[in-house]
Design a protein around this motif. Structure first.
Motif, mmCIF file in Angstrom:
data_model
loop_
_atom_site.group_PDB
_atom_site.id
_atom_site.type_symbol
_atom_site.label_atom_id
_atom_site.label_comp_id
_atom_site.label_asym_id
_atom_site.label_seq_id
_atom_site.Cartn_x
_atom_site.Cartn_y
_atom_site.Cartn_z
ATOM 1 N N GLY A 129 64.015 -19.868 -22.299
ATOM 2 C CA GLY A 129 63.957 -18.910 -21.376
ATOM 3 C C GLY A 129 62.474 -18.790 -21.387
ATOM 4 O O GLY A 129 61.489 -20.304 -22.048
ATOM 5 N N SER A 130 61.288 -17.803 -21.873
ATOM 6 C CA SER A 130 59.974 -17.548 -21.787
ATOM 7 C C SER A 130 59.878 -17.435 -23.525
ATOM 8 O O SER A 130 60.184 -16.027 -23.458
ATOM 9 C CB SER A 130 59.473 -16.453 -20.882
ATOM 10 O OG SER A 130 57.888 -16.236 -20.851
ATOM 11 N N LEU A 131 58.987 -18.003 -23.266
ATOM 12 C CA LEU A 131 58.793 -18.172 -25.184
ATOM 13 C C LEU A 131 57.867 -16.660 -25.500
ATOM 14 O O LEU A 131 56.385 -16.982 -24.854
ATOM 15 C CB LEU A 131 57.995 -19.021 -26.061
ATOM 16 C CG LEU A 131 57.461 -19.324 -26.918
ATOM 17 C CD1 LEU A 131 57.344 -20.402 -27.085
ATOM 18 C CD2 LEU A 131 56.929 -18.515 -27.823
ATOM 19 N N THR A 132 57.929 -15.713 -26.278
ATOM 20 C CA THR A 132 57.106 -14.754 -26.550
ATOM 21 C C THR A 132 56.385 -14.316 -28.109
ATOM 22 O O THR A 132 55.365 -13.499 -27.909
ATOM 23 C CB THR A 132 57.854 -13.774 -25.760
ATOM 24 O OG1 THR A 132 59.117 -13.529 -26.818
ATOM 25 C CG2 THR A 132 58.018 -13.280 -24.720
ATOM 26 N N TRP A 133 57.133 -14.922 -28.922
ATOM 27 C CA TRP A 133 56.536 -14.694 -30.322
ATOM 28 C C TRP A 133 57.316 -16.396 -30.897
ATOM 29 O O TRP A 133 58.263 -16.472 -30.553
ATOM 30 C CB TRP A 133 56.745 -14.346 -30.924
ATOM 31 C CG TRP A 133 57.917 -12.855 -31.662
ATOM 32 C CD1 TRP A 133 58.881 -12.371 -30.386
ATOM 33 C CD2 TRP A 133 58.643 -13.241 -32.502
ATOM 34 N NE1 TRP A 133 60.521 -12.295 -30.708
ATOM 35 C CE2 TRP A 133 60.047 -13.199 -32.006
ATOM 36 C CE3 TRP A 133 58.697 -13.957 -33.708
ATOM 37 C CZ2 TRP A 133 61.035 -12.693 -32.872
ATOM 38 C CZ3 TRP A 133 59.425 -14.427 -34.011
ATOM 39 C CH2 TRP A 133 60.738 -13.397 -34.008
ATOM 40 N N LEU A 134 56.234 -16.463 -32.236
ATOM 41 C CA LEU A 134 56.991 -17.457 -32.789
ATOM 42 C C LEU A 134 56.784 -16.872 -34.347
ATOM 43 O O LEU A 134 55.105 -16.215 -34.827
ATOM 44 C CB LEU A 134 56.191 -18.550 -33.191
ATOM 45 C CG LEU A 134 55.259 -19.125 -32.556
ATOM 46 C CD1 LEU A 134 54.844 -20.429 -32.914
ATOM 47 C CD2 LEU A 134 54.381 -18.523 -31.761
ATOM 48 N N ASP A 135 56.943 -17.272 -35.594
ATOM 49 C CA ASP A 135 57.370 -17.111 -36.612
ATOM 50 C C ASP A 135 57.746 -17.976 -37.725
ATOM 51 O O ASP A 135 58.741 -18.470 -37.391
ATOM 52 C CB ASP A 135 57.385 -15.567 -37.333
ATOM 53 C CG ASP A 135 56.568 -15.182 -38.631
ATOM 54 O OD1 ASP A 135 54.985 -15.993 -39.088
ATOM 55 O OD2 ASP A 135 56.767 -14.027 -39.281
ATOM 56 N N GLN A 136 57.315 -18.066 -39.493
ATOM 57 C CA GLN A 136 58.047 -19.000 -40.050
ATOM 58 C C GLN A 136 58.022 -18.221 -41.203
ATOM 59 O O GLN A 136 58.129 -17.405 -40.926
ATOM 60 C CB GLN A 136 56.999 -20.076 -40.421
ATOM 61 C CG GLN A 136 56.616 -21.380 -39.725
ATOM 62 C CD GLN A 136 55.603 -22.256 -41.017
ATOM 63 O OE1 GLN A 136 55.141 -22.555 -41.570
ATOM 64 N NE2 GLN A 136 55.612 -23.627 -39.736
ATOM 65 N N LYS A 137 59.688 -18.797 -41.517
ATOM 66 C CA LYS A 137 60.199 -18.860 -42.769
ATOM 67 C C LYS A 137 61.035 -19.398 -43.518
ATOM 68 O O LYS A 137 61.432 -20.587 -42.360
ATOM 69 C CB LYS A 137 61.353 -17.347 -42.383
ATOM 70 C CG LYS A 137 61.827 -16.353 -43.463
ATOM 71 C CD LYS A 137 62.965 -15.453 -42.840
ATOM 72 C CE LYS A 137 63.984 -15.214 -43.956
ATOM 73 N NZ LYS A 137 64.627 -15.771 -44.745
#
Length: 268
Positions: A129-137
């Motif tokens: 789909g459409s990339l809206t957010w990202l983060d690392q863990k």
């Protein structure tokens, strides 16, 4: 005998409840900044916050909101930056071609010192789909991919196709999850717009418009994220960020588009 069994069951229930984790959180506004560019999202590090707005990024001091730098990607064809996160001196921004179809997405990377564009990772026509957010863990990327309803739906896929996808550092998919139905209903007709991992191991997410933050966690089994609680919040959906430079508390940054305001709240 029946009374004794009922009483025993009641006592055991109280004891078991006492050992269950508490999710009685509140979200309290502590600061607000007037920033005319505040329409899409905000990211944050130890000294600054970064307001993300389609084709531009502005850098501001955390103490007074003063503008110190700006990047404009219009000439480079950047049309819809969705959100961002600062990790080890770099600002990683979720970028898409919303509302065009087929959905295409990339991660655009900036040096926070100079606010210059330094790298990119393209997903092309993103299968999720459409990339809206990202983060690392824990060394992995967690990326939110959105789907929409109505004329913005892609190839017959609606909001139910919205997902959270886990990647390794080389952008190889590891796992994926969908959102619970009650949140899909709240996201509709738009989608999941923001997300950030808290130091408590919980995932904080937003929709597109509602003044709410949704607290989730990964399931012990299956493929559906577990909805822990909903926090009324001084945001209007969109991209959020958690200030990891602050210890002893969880500070969440968000935006109110209608007021062109960056908000800072404490989760207690």
């Amino acid at each position: 005998m029946l009374l004794s069994r009922s009483l025993t069951f009641y006592v055991l229930s109280i004891i078991l409840a006492a050992f269950q984790p508490s999710f009685a959180q509140t979200l309290t506004l502590t600061q607000a900044f007037d920033v005319k560019e505040a329409k899409q999202a905000v990211a944050v590090d130890a000294q600054h916050f970064y307001v993300i707005n389609n084709s531009t990024i502005t850098k501001h001091t955390k103490t007074d909101g003063k503008l110190v730098a700006m990047w404009d990607g219009t000439k480079e064809g950047i049309v819809h930056l969705n959100s961002g996160v600062v990790i080890l001196g770099k600002l990683y921004c979720a970028n898409s071609n919303y509302p065009e179809i087929p959905m295409t997405s990339s991660v655009e990377i900036f040096d926070v010192r100079t606010l210059t564009h330094v790298d990119t990772h393209s997903f092309g026509i993103a299968q999720h789909g459409s990339l809206t957010w990202l983060d690392q863990k824990d060394g992995y990327w967690y990326i939110g991919f959105a789907h929409y309803a109505g004329k913005e739906a892609s190839e017959g896929r609606d909001v139910r196709w919205t997902s959270l996808v886990k990647y390794d550092p080389e952008w190889r998919q590891v796992e994926a999850w969908v959102f619970p139905k009650n949140l899909i209903d709240l996201f509709t007709p738009k989608s999941n717009s923001g997300g950030a991992w808290g130091a408590d191991g919980l995932l904080y997410c937003t929709g597109h418009d509602r003044a709410e933050v949704y607290v989730l966690k990964l399931p012990k089994s299956g493929y559906t994220l577990q909805h822990v609680s909903t926090l009324p919040a001084p945001v209007e959906g969109q991209g959020i960020a958690i200030d990891r430079s602050v210890t002893g508390k969880t500070a969440l940054y968000g935006i109110q588009r209608s007021k062109h305001t960056v908000t800072v709240s404490e989760i207690r």
